[in-house]
Design an enzyme around this catalytic site. Structure first.
Site, PDB file in Angstrom:
ATOM      1  N   ALA B  67       0.822  -1.165   0.078  1.00 37.14           N
ATOM      2  CA  ALA B  67       0.147   0.048   0.095  1.00 37.14           C
ATOM      3  C   ALA B  67       1.040   1.246  -0.141  1.00 37.14           C
ATOM      4  O   ALA B  67       1.555   1.617   0.968  1.00 37.14           O
ATOM      5  CB  ALA B  67      -0.950   0.040   1.136  1.00 37.14           C
ATOM      6  N   GLU B  68       0.906   2.016  -1.191  1.00 39.71           N
ATOM      7  CA  GLU B  68       1.964   2.847  -1.298  1.00 39.71           C
ATOM      8  C   GLU B  68       1.554   4.116  -0.550  1.00 39.71           C
ATOM      9  O   GLU B  68       2.298   4.918  -0.042  1.00 39.71           O
ATOM     10  CB  GLU B  68       2.175   3.296  -2.742  1.00 39.71           C
ATOM     11  CG  GLU B  68       2.743   2.325  -3.785  1.00 39.71           C
ATOM     12  CD  GLU B  68       1.843   0.967  -3.826  1.00 39.71           C
ATOM     13  OE1 GLU B  68       0.562   1.207  -3.739  1.00 39.71           O
ATOM     14  OE2 GLU B  68       2.203  -0.002  -4.379  1.00 39.71           O
ATOM     15  N   PHE B  91       7.959   0.912  -8.400  1.00 38.61           N
ATOM     16  CA  PHE B  91       8.014   1.300  -9.902  1.00 38.61           C
ATOM     17  C   PHE B  91       7.324   2.748  -9.827  1.00 38.61           C
ATOM     18  O   PHE B  91       6.585   3.001  -9.094  1.00 38.61           O
ATOM     19  CB  PHE B  91       7.539   0.524 -10.861  1.00 38.61           C
ATOM     20  CG  PHE B  91       8.146  -0.828 -11.235  1.00 38.61           C
ATOM     21  CD1 PHE B  91       9.032  -0.789 -12.183  1.00 38.61           C
ATOM     22  CD2 PHE B  91       7.970  -2.037 -10.370  1.00 38.61           C
ATOM     23  CE1 PHE B  91      10.016  -1.929 -12.450  1.00 38.61           C
ATOM     24  CE2 PHE B  91       8.805  -3.209 -10.724  1.00 38.61           C
ATOM     25  CZ  PHE B  91       9.570  -3.170 -12.101  1.00 38.61           C
ATOM     26  N   ASP B  92       7.920   3.574 -11.039  1.00 40.35           N
ATOM     27  CA  ASP B  92       7.228   5.023 -10.903  1.00 40.35           C
ATOM     28  C   ASP B  92       5.653   4.964 -11.195  1.00 40.35           C
ATOM     29  O   ASP B  92       5.470   5.710 -10.355  1.00 40.35           O
ATOM     30  CB  ASP B  92       7.964   5.443 -12.624  1.00 40.35           C
ATOM     31  CG  ASP B  92       8.054   4.331 -13.479  1.00 40.35           C
ATOM     32  OD1 ASP B  92       7.032   3.777 -13.915  1.00 40.35           O
ATOM     33  OD2 ASP B  92       9.199   4.113 -13.940  1.00 40.35           O
ATOM     34  N   PHE B  94       3.708   3.071 -10.023  1.00 38.51           N
ATOM     35  CA  PHE B  94       3.056   2.400  -8.732  1.00 38.51           C
ATOM     36  C   PHE B  94       3.179   3.399  -7.513  1.00 38.51           C
ATOM     37  O   PHE B  94       2.693   2.991  -6.230  1.00 38.51           O
ATOM     38  CB  PHE B  94       3.713   0.838  -8.455  1.00 38.51           C
ATOM     39  CG  PHE B  94       3.155  -0.010  -9.697  1.00 38.51           C
ATOM     40  CD1 PHE B  94       2.021   0.037 -10.340  1.00 38.51           C
ATOM     41  CD2 PHE B  94       4.249  -1.030  -9.996  1.00 38.51           C
ATOM     42  CE1 PHE B  94       2.009  -0.956 -11.239  1.00 38.51           C
ATOM     43  CE2 PHE B  94       4.072  -1.760 -11.244  1.00 38.51           C
ATOM     44  CZ  PHE B  94       2.883  -1.624 -11.783  1.00 38.51           C
ATOM     45  N   TYR B  96       1.892   6.289  -7.805  1.00 43.91           N
ATOM     46  CA  TYR B  96       0.654   7.053  -7.791  1.00 43.91           C
ATOM     47  C   TYR B  96      -0.193   6.987  -6.768  1.00 43.91           C
ATOM     48  O   TYR B  96      -0.765   8.016  -6.307  1.00 43.91           O
ATOM     49  CB  TYR B  96      -0.302   6.955  -9.067  1.00 43.91           C
ATOM     50  CG  TYR B  96       0.762   7.374 -10.373  1.00 43.91           C
ATOM     51  CD1 TYR B  96       1.974   8.191 -10.255  1.00 43.91           C
ATOM     52  CD2 TYR B  96       0.645   6.563 -11.670  1.00 43.91           C
ATOM     53  CE1 TYR B  96       2.801   8.771 -11.416  1.00 43.91           C
ATOM     54  CE2 TYR B  96       1.608   6.938 -12.855  1.00 43.91           C
ATOM     55  CZ  TYR B  96       2.484   7.837 -12.718  1.00 43.91           C
ATOM     56  OH  TYR B  96       3.455   8.080 -13.652  1.00 43.91           O
ATOM     57  N   HIS B 137       5.406   0.407 -15.844  1.00 47.89           N
ATOM     58  CA  HIS B 137       6.553   0.211 -15.366  1.00 47.89           C
ATOM     59  C   HIS B 137       7.778   1.234 -16.000  1.00 47.89           C
ATOM     60  O   HIS B 137       9.089   1.002 -15.731  1.00 47.89           O
ATOM     61  CB  HIS B 137       7.170  -1.197 -15.670  1.00 47.89           C
ATOM     62  CG  HIS B 137       6.418  -2.316 -14.945  1.00 47.89           C
ATOM     63  ND1 HIS B 137       5.281  -2.485 -15.239  1.00 47.89           N
ATOM     64  CD2 HIS B 137       6.708  -3.072 -13.649  1.00 47.89           C
ATOM     65  CE1 HIS B 137       4.509  -3.558 -14.280  1.00 47.89           C
ATOM     66  NE2 HIS B 137       5.567  -3.855 -13.475  1.00 47.89           N
TER      67      HIS B 137
END
Ligand SMILES: Cc1ncc(C[n+]2csc(CCOP(=O)(O)OP(=O)(O)O)c2C)c(N)n1
Ligand SMILES: [Mg+2]
Lengths: 422, 347
Positions: B67-68, B91-92, B94, B96, B137
């Site tokens: 969970a970012e 990753f970039d 992910f 967001y 990705h």
């Protein structure tokens, strides 16, 4: 520092003990249970109930005083094994009453200031003061509180200088107090984002071996946000002492709770994370305090999170910009008028002889002092320095911000010169 | 690159420079903690945190639930309570889900509290394409962060900068979004990491190569005819283009920005006033991009030194393409040389 390196290698801990009818979930290699689950099992066993019975809220909300301020008969309090809530001592309740009266005064004073156009905005907690006061009084000095825009009274009850709280509502700066000084996070507007900050503060404390408890507040509507889920899940997985305190006032601006969730109650959400949830009458100061104090104690003793849902009602519109007649009936508001938390506790303490006329007038005078400080905050000369806008963005202003600062300084200089010339 | 003792240099990858930077920072400062998805025993999907859990324990380097926003939000709380979190976004694209925490709190907390609560958080993000990655990705998401006041945005383009800039990012009291060009992870250079460590820890690196509190760009190739301005994954491509241009008789100077925020206007001004021409190269879509900002700053500050319009070579304004089509999207040597041809050379 605590050693959590064994966390995922001790699955057997939970297997022992008498099986209860609900204890059906197996844990095979690769599917080990978290330690939290073991602790919950242990706690529930000591109460002679199942883990599920421990984590689920009691069958009815915890209520210790009825709306007339009479003690609710024990068998109707909603309490039971594993859900015991002894009544706090009179001295504490008197302190709570004083904070309630002051809190009500804060709400009404600020409501008036908004109507006079002297405050930019004020989300009132009129009707919810028992929750506000309970949140503040349940915590120890080294603990942290993470309030929302609605929780001004909680921040003041925790000790934040009312003058400093008003800085944001006056429109002078986004946060007027030092969070470290009071151990109170900035009043948070992006819904439930602050719950994760609470988890982080608790986790940092835990890594240092401190037993800080963090109480994090949010509203009923906010429980639909993703960060609500992430915060509860993180707290349970990292086994940190955070009490999630939801004030369920029935509405998110205009949207009723029935449009937010199909869960049996918000307290029921706790079990899905492996934590205990409880529901309490949020207009019963005695029950709120008993419930939150127990939650804080359990959180600290067991280093684990809990959830408390308080059933309450916002007596005024969401903010001054809101027209609540578009989404709720006057009858409904009238109904809740009869459940007023101040009246209820006042009657109880008076009947017990703990609150007499002298105490009442002393408490009223103290509340008036707080109100006066709020009015003073409004009349205080604004000391806003536009050049401060560039000061705190980075630890040292960048070259670009220095240039922009000079530009604004020049504009200001020219405008005072112009005014001087006129 | 200059090192203290040439004898000790060894072949070092960008990945190991970053890894060493983190372990050196953790060694020196017990408040530095590393967390994210799979960063523990696995060492991250790119192995940049390899060995940190083993060496420092699960209190200092640990896996979080997936969970970012939770990762970023928990970092806020830990930073409020005295820690220096270094968090990894896998990753970039992910990253967001974490943007509300990043934009509304990480960027604003210091300003909101008048500097009373600073958040020394580093958000590491593997970014950019050129590795045959599938959708989500390969994004170049730097503009979103650079547009947000309160964040610093670093992106190293070389092995030594990888080490040095990550140390600086961890040590600064401001939040830093640290963009790691993922196509560089396994690139190698002859570097002596212990010399870099000594240099950094003695404060000696400051003079030449540190990014510093104001952001310092670096001229990575000297030239006189045109300035090629770039950062992150594009720098290596630009250096190749400069090489090719030299064969055609054009002397190109290459400026590696390194720090997008704070932005080194002085270095930009220096190179463009020197050469009189500029081409900005970046992988990200060009519309409303970091490249656009650089062009605007060049014309504001260097207009009278310019002999020709300032051009951009960037990705197209499309979602990042699938692996078999990405070479058409990414700025390459030919496209940069084409841009050089377009500059007005008859003066
Ligand atoms: C992320 C986010 N979305 C929307 C809003 C706008 N907003 C402010 S308060 C509110 C209602 C919240 O309701 P609830 O959580 O029940 O708290 P209450 O206001 O009733 O105390 C909304 C939608 C916001 N502040 N943050
Ligand atoms: Mg509500």
């Amino acid at each position: 520092m605590t050693d959590s390196s064994t966390k995922n290698t001790a699955p057997e801990k939970t297997a022992a003990g008498p099986a209860t009818p609900h204890q059906a979930v197996d844990h095979e290699p690769g599917h080990e249970k978290a330690e939290q689950a073991a602790r919950i099992q242990e706690a529930s066993r000591s109460f002679g109930i199942s883990a599920e019975q421990y984590m689920l809220p009691a069958a009815q909300q915890i209520r210790l005083l009825d709306p007339e301020g009479e003690l609710v008969p024990e068998d109707q309090q909603g309490t039971g094994p594993g859900h015991e809530y002894p009544i706090p001592e009179d001295e504490t309740l008197l302190q709570a009453y004083e904070a309630l009266v002051a809190g009500r005064r804060v709400n009404d004073q600020n409501y008036a200031l908004v109507r006079q156009g002297r405050l930019a905005v004020y989300p009132s907690s009129h009707g919810q003061e028992a929750c506000q006061v309970g949140a503040a009084l349940a915590l120890g000095e080294a603990d942290w509180l993470f309030p929302t825009y609605r929780d001004t009274v909680a921040a003041i009850a925790r000790g934040v200088d009312p003058l400093e709280v008003m800085v944001s509502f006056r429109g002078d700066w986004h946060c007027g107090y030092d969070p470290h000084q009071y151990k109170v996070g900035p009043q948070s507007t992006p819904l439930t984002t602050q719950l994760l900050h609470a988890v982080g503060v608790a986790h940092a404390a835990k890594l240092r071996g401190e037993d800080t408890v963090v109480l994090a507040m949010c509203g009923d509507g906010a429980t639909s946000e993703g960060d609500f889920h992430e915060a509860l899940n993180f707290a349970a997985v990292f086994e940190v002492p955070v009490v999630f305190f939801i004030q369920n006032n029935g509405y998110a601006i205009s949207v009723p709770l029935s449009s937010q969730t199909a869960a049996p109650s918000l307290a029921h959400k706790a079990i899905g994370y492996g934590m205990a949830g409880e529901r309490v009458d949020g207009n019963d100061m005695v029950a709120v305090l008993a419930t939150l104090r127990r939650a804080v104690r359990l959180a600290r003793e067991n280093s684990m999170p809990l959830l408390v849902e308080a059933m309450t009602y916002r007596m005024q519109a969401h903010t001054n910009a809101d027209d609540d007649s578009r989404y709720r009936d006057a009858d409904e508001v009238e109904h809740w008028q009869r459940a007023d938390p101040l009246v209820r506790l006042g009657k109880y303490l008076t009947a017990k002889g703990a609150l007499d006329d002298d105490a009442e007038s002393r408490i009223a005078a103290a509340a008036e002092e707080v109100a006066a400080s709020l009015r003073q905050a409004m009349t205080a000369e604004a000391s806003n320095d536009p050049l401060e806008l560039f000061e705190h963005v980075y630890s040292a202003p960048t070259a670009q911000l220095r240039e922009q600062r000079e530009k604004l300084a020049d504009e200001l200089q020219r405008s005072t010169t112009d005014q001087g010339a006129n | 690159m200059s090192t203290a003792t040439a004898a000790k240099t060894a072949t070092t990858t960008f990945a190991s420079a970053l890894n060493t930077a983190m372990s050196d920072a953790m060694e020196r400062d017990p408040s530095v903690v590393v967390f994210g998805e799979d960063v523990g025993p696995l060492g991250g999907v790119f192995r940049i945190t390899d060995g940190l859990t083993k060496r420092f324990g699960t209190d200092r380097c640990f896996d979080t639930p997936l969970a970012e926003s939770g990762i970023a939000g928990m970092a806020v709380g830990m930073a409020i309570n005295g820690m220096r979190p270094v968090i990894e976004m896998q990753f970039d694209a992910f990253a967001y889900p974490s943007l509300e925490q990043v934009f509304s709190h990480i960027a604003k907390m210091a300003n909101r509290t008048r500097g009373r609560v600073r958040l020394p958080i580093v958000i590491r993000i593997p970014y950019g394409g050129g590795v045959g990655g599938v959708e989500h990705h390969c994004d170049s998401s730097e503009a979103y962060y650079a547009h947000t006041a309160g964040l610093k945005v670093f992106t190293p383009a070389s092995v030594d900068d990888g080490y040095r800039m990550l140390r600086e990012a961890i040590d600064t009291d401001d939040p830093v979004v640290f963009f790691e060009p993922k196509k560089l992870y396994w690139s190698k250079a002859e570097e002596d990491l212990s010399a870099l460590r000594e240099q950094y820890e003695s404060g000696a690196s400051g003079q030449d190569h540190s990014v510093g509190p104001q952001g310092r760009a670096r001229v990575v190739r000297e030239g006189t005819d045109v300035s090629l301005i770039s950062y992150g994954p594009s720098v290596s491509t630009v250096l190749k283009a400069a090489e090719a241009a030299a064969e055609e008789g054009i002397s190109a100077e290459v400026l590696d920005l390194r720090s997008i925020v704070p932005f080194d206007d002085e270095a930009l001004q220096r190179t463009v006033t020197k050469t009189g021409r500029a081409v900005v190269v970046a992988e990200a879509q060009g519309f409303v991009s970091v490249a656009s900002e650089i062009v605007a700053r060049v014309q504001e500050r260097c207009f009278h030194s310019l002999a020709s319009p300032v051009l951009r070579v960037t990705g197209f304004d499309i979602p990042y393409p699938s692996p078999k089509l990405e070479t058409h999207h990414l700025p390459d040597v030919d496209r940069i040389l084409d841009a050089l041809d377009e500059l007005q050379w008859e003066d």
